[in-house]
Write a protein that holds these residues in place. Structure first.
Motif, PDB file in Angstrom:
ATOM      1  N   ASP A  15       0.828  -1.205   0.000  1.00 20.59           N
ATOM      2  CA  ASP A  15       0.000   0.000   0.000  1.00 20.59           C
ATOM      3  C   ASP A  15       0.866   1.260   0.000  1.00 20.59           C
ATOM      4  O   ASP A  15       0.530   2.260  -0.643  1.00 20.59           O
ATOM      5  CB  ASP A  15      -0.931   0.003   1.217  1.00 20.59           C
ATOM      6  N   GLU A 376     -10.242 -11.990  -0.635  1.00 21.55           N
ATOM      7  CA  GLU A 376      -9.957 -10.562  -0.715  1.00 21.55           C
ATOM      8  C   GLU A 376      -8.825 -10.199   0.239  1.00 21.55           C
ATOM      9  O   GLU A 376      -8.822 -10.596   1.399  1.00 21.55           O
ATOM     10  CB  GLU A 376     -11.205  -9.748  -0.360  1.00 21.55           C
ATOM     11  N   LYS A 377      -7.868  -9.462  -0.253  1.00 18.73           N
ATOM     12  CA  LYS A 377      -6.683  -9.081   0.511  1.00 18.73           C
ATOM     13  C   LYS A 377      -6.061 -10.312   1.176  1.00 18.73           C
ATOM     14  O   LYS A 377      -5.802 -10.330   2.370  1.00 18.73           O
ATOM     15  CB  LYS A 377      -7.020  -8.020   1.556  1.00 18.73           C
ATOM     16  N   ARG A 380      -0.634  -9.799   2.906  1.00 21.90           N
ATOM     17  CA  ARG A 380      -0.166  -8.491   3.365  1.00 21.90           C
ATOM     18  C   ARG A 380       1.325  -8.410   3.052  1.00 21.90           C
ATOM     19  O   ARG A 380       2.029  -9.426   3.032  1.00 21.90           O
ATOM     20  CB  ARG A 380      -0.404  -8.308   4.867  1.00 21.90           C
TER      21      ARG A 380
END
Length: 400
Positions: A15, A376-377, A380
């Protein structure tokens, strides 16, 4: 912007990279902060090729400074100039996926299983090693890729890393001592194995015990979490695409028929002046090549949202039969280089390839694999990607 309340605070690595790319463009320079070097970041695969092609005979790959500090400064008494492969630059240079990868790596690195997949008096120690290896990557992301003052003074996070590495070294040294004792006992009993039957560790010990210890440490740190994360992705794909799983199982069964068969970010220091995305970049510049957004880009991967393993096969079509293989295939090979490229590419590539291939083949031969939950996601991003969702796979025994 990295401080509490800042725009980039608490973002995971993926991110953070995407946010900075959106703010500053596809190629930009992050100035040196708190003693760290400035870093040029690019998402252009043509730049990736330029950097890799210009790396020279002795590539300089930054990104392991904290590990190098541990070996050069913090525990100089043990390492005494032997730095290992991972941080060295230049010429000196039980259906539980994570437990399975650590066991597999330990067979190569330590010439033994650790007992994570069965009851063992060493299980507690092995479990501790497993968690330490994961912590190493998490803390490394903060020290190496985010602003940190550890190069200026000993921060709490640096000391946490030193403690992690000290404990890893202590545990691995104990396993090495056990291996030496076992081999010495075998030698006294007259056990002699041909060279081609000797383990990697056994061969390394004949060279130097310290080198063997450091190589084992590097192999485990580099090959456990990386492989388990990759294997998680490999498992999720056929589990969520049963029609592809059936095709792969059929291929596996053909290959194994009759056999007794019961496994992201590149940084480089430019060695010469180069032109990246039209900009003149001087030698000595640290370049970060992060293809995260490219891996889901239609520009490089047609029908990127679909799981189409046939895109990697020559002369194949997609599920509709409408898209020739040459349209599905990757146009620039430098977009996808999971093991790196050139002299400093991952030394464990062949081991990982074999581990992944044998692992998925064995599972598909014996089980139907399902994952009836959201992906979903699913990952990380720290220094590497870690599973970010509960791995609630459903395994159904096959009749064969």
């Amino acid at each position: 912007m990295f401080m509490p309340g800042g725009k980039y605070k608490n973002k995971d690595l993926a991110d953070l990279i995407m946010a900075m790319r959106e703010d500053y463009g596809s190629i930009h320079v992050v100035p040196g902060i708190m003693g760290g070097p400035p870093m040029l970041s690019t998402r252009n695969p043509k730049d990736f090729e330029v950097v890799f092609r210009h790396e020279g005979t002795w590539p300089n790959r930054p990104g392991a400074d904290a590990l190098l500090y541990h070996r050069q400064m913090h525990r100089k008494d043990f390492f005494q100039g032997v730095e290992g492969v991972a941080p060295t630059q230049g010429k000196a240079s039980i259906r539980n996926l994570c437990s399975w990868t650590l066991e597999s790596a330990s067979v190569v690195a330590l010439d033994r299983q650790l007992g994570l997949l069965k009851e063992s008096n060493k299980r507690i120690e092995a479990t501790k090693l497993f968690h330490l290896l994961e912590d190493f990557f998490k803390v490394s992301a903060d020290l190496e890729l985010k602003p940190s003052a550890w190069r200026m003074f000993k921060t709490p996070k640096l000391m946490k890393m030193m403690n992690i590495l000290d404990t890893i070294l202590y545990i691995i040294s104990a396993y090495i001592d056990e291996a030496v004792e076992r081999l010495e006992k075998e030698a006294k009993e007259g056990v002699v194995r041909p060279v081609d039957e000797q383990s990697v560790l056994e061969k390394m010990l004949k060279v130097d015990k310290k080198v063997a210890t450091i190589m084992a440490m590097d192999m485990l740190m580099a090959g456990v979490d990386t492989t388990s994360s990759t294997f998680t992705g490999v498992m999720l794909c056929p589990a969520k695409n049963p029609e592809k799983q059936a095709i792969l199982r059929e291929e596996v069964m053909k290959i194994l028929q009759g056999l007794g068969f019961h496994g992201g970010i590149h940084e480089e220091l430019l060695n010469r002046d180069s032109v990246l995305s039209g900009y003149q970049v001087p030698a000595g510049t640290s370049v970060s090549m992060v293809p995260l957004s490219l891996l889901s880009s239609e520009e490089h991967f047609p029908k990127a949202a679909e799981f189409l393993p046939e895109r990697w096969i020559r002369n194949a079509t997609d599920s509709t039969g409408q898209c020739p293989a040459n349209d599905l295939k990757l146009k620039n090979p430098f977009v996808f280089l999971p093991f790196g490229f050139g002299p400093r590419m991952c030394v464990g590539k062949r081991i990982v390839d074999m581990e992944l291939e044998l692992g998925i083949a064995r599972l598909l031969r014996n089980f139907n694999i399902e994952f009836n939950h959201s992906t979903e996601k699913a990952f990380r991003s720290e220094l590497i990607s870690f599973p970010n969702i509960p791995l609630k796979f459903k395994f159904t025994d096959l009749a064969n």
